[in-house]
Design a protein around this motif. Structure first.
Motif, PDB file in Angstrom:
ATOM      1  N   PHE A  14     105.189  -0.179 -17.414  1.00 14.82           N
ATOM      2  CA  PHE A  14     105.938   0.165 -17.818  1.00 14.82           C
ATOM      3  C   PHE A  14     107.493  -1.052 -18.202  1.00 14.82           C
ATOM      4  O   PHE A  14     108.046  -1.178 -16.170  1.00 14.82           O
ATOM      5  CB  PHE A  14     106.508   1.218 -18.072  1.00 14.82           C
ATOM      6  N   TYR A  15     108.182  -0.971 -18.746  1.00 18.79           N
ATOM      7  CA  TYR A  15     109.787  -2.232 -18.169  1.00 18.79           C
ATOM      8  C   TYR A  15     110.416  -1.286 -17.215  1.00 18.79           C
ATOM      9  O   TYR A  15     110.689  -2.014 -16.474  1.00 18.79           O
ATOM     10  CB  TYR A  15     109.882  -2.442 -19.481  1.00 18.79           C
ATOM     11  N   TRP A  16     110.334  -0.334 -17.303  1.00 23.06           N
ATOM     12  CA  TRP A  16     111.706   0.383 -16.668  1.00 23.06           C
ATOM     13  C   TRP A  16     111.325   1.257 -15.501  1.00 23.06           C
ATOM     14  O   TRP A  16     111.506   2.293 -15.099  1.00 23.06           O
ATOM     15  CB  TRP A  16     112.297   0.924 -16.977  1.00 23.06           C
ATOM     16  N   GLY A  17     109.658   0.278 -15.376  1.00 23.50           N
ATOM     17  CA  GLY A  17     108.754   1.741 -14.090  1.00 23.50           C
ATOM     18  C   GLY A  17     109.900   1.429 -12.913  1.00 23.50           C
ATOM     19  O   GLY A  17     111.206   1.669 -12.285  1.00 23.50           O
ATOM     20  N   GLY A  18     108.832   1.482 -11.750  1.00 19.57           N
ATOM     21  CA  GLY A  18     109.515   1.416 -10.330  1.00 19.57           C
ATOM     22  C   GLY A  18     110.147   2.978 -10.454  1.00 19.57           C
ATOM     23  O   GLY A  18     109.536   3.710 -10.472  1.00 19.57           O
ATOM     24  N   ARG A  19     110.481   2.919  -9.251  1.00 24.00           N
ATOM     25  CA  ARG A  19     111.592   3.395  -8.303  1.00 24.00           C
ATOM     26  C   ARG A  19     111.919   5.040  -8.898  1.00 24.00           C
ATOM     27  O   ARG A  19     111.285   6.434  -9.115  1.00 24.00           O
ATOM     28  CB  ARG A  19     112.313   3.124  -7.164  1.00 24.00           C
ATOM     29  N   ALA A  20     112.583   4.747 -10.004  1.00 22.05           N
ATOM     30  CA  ALA A  20     112.571   5.828 -11.289  1.00 22.05           C
ATOM     31  C   ALA A  20     111.562   6.752 -11.465  1.00 22.05           C
ATOM     32  O   ALA A  20     111.483   7.777 -11.856  1.00 22.05           O
ATOM     33  CB  ALA A  20     114.386   5.049 -12.098  1.00 22.05           C
ATOM     34  N   ALA A  21     110.464   6.097 -12.187  1.00 21.92           N
ATOM     35  CA  ALA A  21     109.743   6.456 -12.406  1.00 21.92           C
ATOM     36  C   ALA A  21     108.795   7.580 -11.621  1.00 21.92           C
ATOM     37  O   ALA A  21     108.014   7.575 -12.740  1.00 21.92           O
ATOM     38  CB  ALA A  21     109.024   5.871 -13.670  1.00 21.92           C
ATOM     39  N   ARG A  22     108.871   7.089  -9.974  1.00 24.49           N
ATOM     40  CA  ARG A  22     108.257   7.521  -9.747  1.00 24.49           C
ATOM     41  C   ARG A  22     108.725   8.751  -8.699  1.00 24.49           C
ATOM     42  O   ARG A  22     108.021  10.053  -7.704  1.00 24.49           O
ATOM     43  CB  ARG A  22     107.703   6.716  -8.326  1.00 24.49           C
ATOM     44  N   ALA A  23     110.184   8.834  -9.064  1.00 26.59           N
ATOM     45  CA  ALA A  23     110.765   9.634  -8.056  1.00 26.59           C
ATOM     46  C   ALA A  23     109.909  11.484  -9.635  1.00 26.59           C
ATOM     47  O   ALA A  23     109.698  11.016 -10.868  1.00 26.59           O
ATOM     48  CB  ALA A  23     112.188  10.247  -8.556  1.00 26.59           C
ATOM     49  N   ASP A  24     110.873  12.507  -9.522  1.00 31.52           N
ATOM     50  CA  ASP A  24     110.782  14.015 -10.155  1.00 31.52           C
ATOM     51  C   ASP A  24     111.098  13.357 -11.604  1.00 31.52           C
ATOM     52  O   ASP A  24     111.632  13.328 -11.294  1.00 31.52           O
ATOM     53  CB  ASP A  24     110.486  14.861  -9.051  1.00 31.52           C
ATOM     54  N   ARG A  25     110.656  14.618 -12.294  1.00 29.63           N
ATOM     55  CA  ARG A  25     111.167  14.382 -13.476  1.00 29.63           C
ATOM     56  C   ARG A  25     112.184  15.827 -13.737  1.00 29.63           C
ATOM     57  O   ARG A  25     111.500  16.892 -13.313  1.00 29.63           O
ATOM     58  CB  ARG A  25     110.550  13.798 -14.948  1.00 29.63           C
ATOM     59  N   ARG A  26     113.230  15.871 -13.708  1.00 27.19           N
ATOM     60  CA  ARG A  26     114.003  17.178 -13.912  1.00 27.19           C
ATOM     61  C   ARG A  26     114.867  17.522 -15.632  1.00 27.19           C
ATOM     62  O   ARG A  26     115.131  16.562 -16.220  1.00 27.19           O
ATOM     63  CB  ARG A  26     115.486  16.904 -12.603  1.00 27.19           C
ATOM     64  N   PHE A  27     115.248  18.842 -15.611  1.00 26.79           N
ATOM     65  CA  PHE A  27     115.169  19.451 -16.866  1.00 26.79           C
ATOM     66  C   PHE A  27     116.137  20.960 -16.768  1.00 26.79           C
ATOM     67  O   PHE A  27     115.540  21.204 -15.843  1.00 26.79           O
ATOM     68  CB  PHE A  27     114.086  19.427 -17.361  1.00 26.79           C
ATOM     69  N   TYR A  28     116.333  20.778 -17.934  1.00 28.62           N
ATOM     70  CA  TYR A  28     117.315  21.624 -17.512  1.00 28.62           C
ATOM     71  C   TYR A  28     116.757  22.590 -19.281  1.00 28.62           C
ATOM     72  O   TYR A  28     116.588  21.476 -20.260  1.00 28.62           O
ATOM     73  CB  TYR A  28     118.563  22.371 -17.862  1.00 28.62           C
ATOM     74  N   ARG A  29     116.397  23.661 -18.984  1.00 30.31           N
ATOM     75  CA  ARG A  29     115.618  24.599 -20.573  1.00 30.31           C
ATOM     76  C   ARG A  29     116.266  25.602 -21.490  1.00 30.31           C
ATOM     77  O   ARG A  29     116.554  26.274 -19.903  1.00 30.31           O
ATOM     78  CB  ARG A  29     113.585  23.737 -20.587  1.00 30.31           C
ATOM     79  N   LEU A  30     116.917  25.951 -22.515  1.00 29.38           N
ATOM     80  CA  LEU A  30     118.000  26.909 -22.216  1.00 29.38           C
ATOM     81  C   LEU A  30     117.019  27.398 -23.553  1.00 29.38           C
ATOM     82  O   LEU A  30     116.278  26.899 -24.926  1.00 29.38           O
ATOM     83  CB  LEU A  30     119.398  25.776 -23.302  1.00 29.38           C
ATOM     84  N   PHE A  31     116.892  28.603 -23.451  1.00 28.81           N
ATOM     85  CA  PHE A  31     115.537  29.308 -24.385  1.00 28.81           C
ATOM     86  C   PHE A  31     117.262  30.763 -24.676  1.00 28.81           C
ATOM     87  O   PHE A  31     117.954  30.914 -24.697  1.00 28.81           O
ATOM     88  CB  PHE A  31     115.462  30.570 -23.096  1.00 28.81           C
ATOM     89  N   PHE A  32     116.466  30.599 -26.647  1.00 31.08           N
ATOM     90  CA  PHE A  32     117.715  31.301 -27.660  1.00 31.08           C
ATOM     91  C   PHE A  32     116.938  31.999 -28.437  1.00 31.08           C
ATOM     92  O   PHE A  32     115.942  31.469 -28.615  1.00 31.08           O
ATOM     93  CB  PHE A  32     119.122  30.738 -27.837  1.00 31.08           C
ATOM     94  N   LEU A  33     117.414  33.289 -29.149  1.00 31.27           N
ATOM     95  CA  LEU A  33     116.893  33.909 -29.974  1.00 31.27           C
ATOM     96  C   LEU A  33     116.971  33.391 -30.821  1.00 31.27           C
ATOM     97  O   LEU A  33     117.914  32.988 -31.379  1.00 31.27           O
ATOM     98  CB  LEU A  33     117.049  35.288 -30.442  1.00 31.27           C
ATOM     99  N   GLU A  34     115.279  33.367 -32.315  1.00 27.60           N
ATOM    100  CA  GLU A  34     116.221  32.769 -33.680  1.00 27.60           C
ATOM    101  C   GLU A  34     117.159  33.315 -34.526  1.00 27.60           C
ATOM    102  O   GLU A  34     117.493  32.145 -34.690  1.00 27.60           O
ATOM    103  CB  GLU A  34     114.454  33.317 -33.580  1.00 27.60           C
ATOM    104  N   ARG A  35     117.702  34.399 -33.994  1.00 27.04           N
ATOM    105  CA  ARG A  35     118.931  34.324 -35.142  1.00 27.04           C
ATOM    106  C   ARG A  35     119.913  34.087 -34.682  1.00 27.04           C
ATOM    107  O   ARG A  35     121.280  34.204 -34.813  1.00 27.04           O
ATOM    108  CB  ARG A  35     118.869  36.627 -34.842  1.00 27.04           C
TER     109      ARG A  35
END
Ligand SMILES: Nc1ncnc2c1ncn2[C@@H]1O[C@H](COP(=O)(O)OP(=O)(O)OP(=O)(O)O)[C@@H](O)[C@H]1O
Ligand SMILES: [Mg+2]
Length: 514
Positions: free
Chosen positions: A145-166
């Motif tokens: 992959f073009y942007w492979g390398g070190r970045a791609a081999r690090a853990d992938r981090r996220f924030y997930r927001l949960f909210f009610l449908e209403r």
């Protein structure tokens, strides 16, 4: 018979679960109404939310640290991170695993939530939850992959927001923009200026390809000795750049500016960079070009820089083969101009043995650096200053330093009398002194760097004052003058001797001929 019994029991357990979930949702909603949610939230937050989600589906929004392709850390992620730092502090009781980082101010710490922690936030009566998590890299990360390398081999981090449908409209239209806005405010408040450096090897930290320390350099334009008119010109130039967003957009140029600082060692090139960063309140990215393996890595470094920064390459003439040819393996270097071919060799799976051997040696080429300065990628982001320094401006390839790439060339020269007076004021606190005339006439005859003048003006003992320091400076200047005269005489002597030798040879020749 057995099969139908087990089917029956699974139906039963399904009903029981559903009933439980309904009961819990009712209870939970009531708890929210009774304002007891905070108490329960502290202990059962996540389980409650998950159970309730069986019957009352939650919506989620995920904010990934890296946008598609892992090219650049997402601004939204940084903003959410900053926002949650504040929310985490407020709700620290509910979060069990906190991360602490030093903050502005002597003893302060900024808290943020650790992986798999969750924090609740209330916005206009609606409760939402943020979960921080990370996932290991994909198995094929970095390969091909073009942007492979070190970045791609690090853990992938996220924030997930949960909210009610209403709360969907409220969250999407108002809450998320609010989070980003507030996040930016927190970022500005907590901002510490940083000095970044690129690391060789496979290190990969929170800041991606860069590692940093807090930047605390005391040098400012107020304490930088140089011709006052020249100094003012540079400060005006920096001001115009800082305020030039609209101008650059109007004329269709990327909002960046190149400075070339050239001059002998000790004339204040590095000091000038520190003064510029302090003046503009920018971060510094100091690129060690010899640690950058390929042109693609260089581009990656650039993309990972943030706005309001000075990108520095010191001693550019030493870091790069300026003919554009590589000293070894010309063919490979040519390959390295081609990003895609090149990236495969970036120590990623699939590299051949020979390529592995070559790993570690820099293959950055002149064209890579030119692209870095004003190629298409250089327009990503804005408000960046690029500074090159060199002791030998005459050695640089004209393509590298033409206007447009290096817009402003600043010569840092030997100490002038003006600069000396400035240093005397700073170091000794004197505006005038009877020894100044002697210094002035000596400085006309000998070259001394501001670094050396400053060193001579520095009091070395308790008894040192303006008189002794200036006398010391004059002694050094006279010594340098004598050495110069001696060298000149020696040079002349050698030239005369050489000439005489040539004459002798000529005579011999004549003799032979005869
Ligand atoms: N113009 C100046 N005003 C005040 N101090 C100076 C000035 N020039 C040099 N100095 C002092 O001299 C020291 C060396 O200067 P600096 O490292 O900036 O030189 P340089 O031009 O970057 O040299 P090199 O080419 O070797 O990297 C610094 O500690 C700085 O305090
Ligand atoms: Mg320097």
């Amino acid at each position: 018979m057995e099969a139908s019994a087990s089917a029956w029991s699974s139906v039963n357990s399904g009903i029981v679960l559903s009933l439980l979930a309904v009961l819990w949702t009712v209870l939970w909603n009531n708890l929210q109404g009774l304002q007891l949610q905070h108490f329960f939230g502290r202990h059962f937050n996540r389980h409650a939310r998950r159970l309730a989600a069986i019957v009352d589906p939650y919506l989620t929004v995920t904010v990934a640290e890296y946008d598609g392709g892992r090219m650049k850390r997402s601004d939204a992620y940084r903003e959410v991170q900053a926002y949650l730092q504040r929310a985490t502090c407020a709700a620290a009781g509910g979060v069990r695993h906190l991360k602490a980082e030093p903050a502005k101010g002597a003893d302060a710490l900024v808290l943020s939530m650790g992986d798999n922690e969750e924090v609740a936030d209330v916005f206009r009566g609606a409760t939402v939850w943020w979960l921080a998590y990370s996932t290991p890299p994909r198995e094929d990360a970095g390969a091909g992959f073009y942007w492979g390398g070190r970045a791609a081999r690090a853990d992938r981090r996220f924030y997930r927001l949960f909210f009610l449908e209403r709360d969907r409209d409220l969250v999407l239209a108002d809450y998320l923009p609010h989070v980003r806005r507030e996040g930016r405010v927190v970022m500005v408040k907590n901002r510490q200026r940083k000095l970044f450096t690129n690391l060789a090897g496979d290190h990969w930290d929170d800041e991606g390809v860069w590692s940093h320390v807090v930047f605390e350099h005391p040098k400012t334009f107020e304490t930088l000795a140089m011709d006052p008119a020249k100094k003012k010109e540079i400060m005006d130039d920096l001001d115009a750049f800082r305020k030039g967003k609209e101008y650059y957009a109007r004329v269709g140029k990327a909002w960046k500016r190149g400075y070339l600082l050239h001059g002998p060692p000790g004339t204040g090139k590095s000091t000038m960079i520190a003064a510029m960063a302090n003046y503009l309140d920018y971060d510094i990215y100091d690129i060690e070009l010899t640690s950058v393996r390929t042109n693609t890595d260089l581009r990656k470094l650039f993309i990972e820089t943030t706005n309001k920064s000075i990108i520095v390459i010191e001693d550019i003439d030493c870091s790069l083969d300026l003919t554009g040819k590589r000293k070894k393996k010309k063919k490979k270097a040519a390959d390295s101009d081609d990003g895609k071919n090149n990236d495969k060799k970036d120590g990623t799976p699939g590299s051949s043995d020979e390529e592995e051997k070559d790993k570690g040696s820099s293959k950055v080429t002149l064209s890579g650096v030119l692209n870095f300065i004003d190629g298409l990628w250089s327009a990503c982001g804005g408000e960046r200053i690029i500074v090159f320094t060199t002791n030998h401006v005459e050695k640089l390839d004209p393509a590298l330093i033409r206007r447009g790439r290096m817009d402003k060339h600043i010569e840092m020269s030997y100490c002038s009398f003006e600069a000396f007076k400035f240093l005397a004021k700073i170091y000794l606190g004197v505006d005038a002194h009877h020894l100044f005339d002697a210094v002035q006439s000596l400085l006309r005859e000998v070259d001394m760097t501001p670094a050396d003048v400053a060193e001579n003006l520095t009091p070395k003992g308790a008894g040192d004052d303006a008189d002794t320091c200036l006398a010391e400076l004059i002694r050094e200047l006279e010594k340098a003058k004598a050495e110069k005269a001696q060298a000149k005489a020696g040079g002349k002597g050698k030239a005369v001797a050489a000439e005489e030798e040539v004459d002798d040879d000529d005579d011999d020749d004549d003799g032979d001929d005869e």
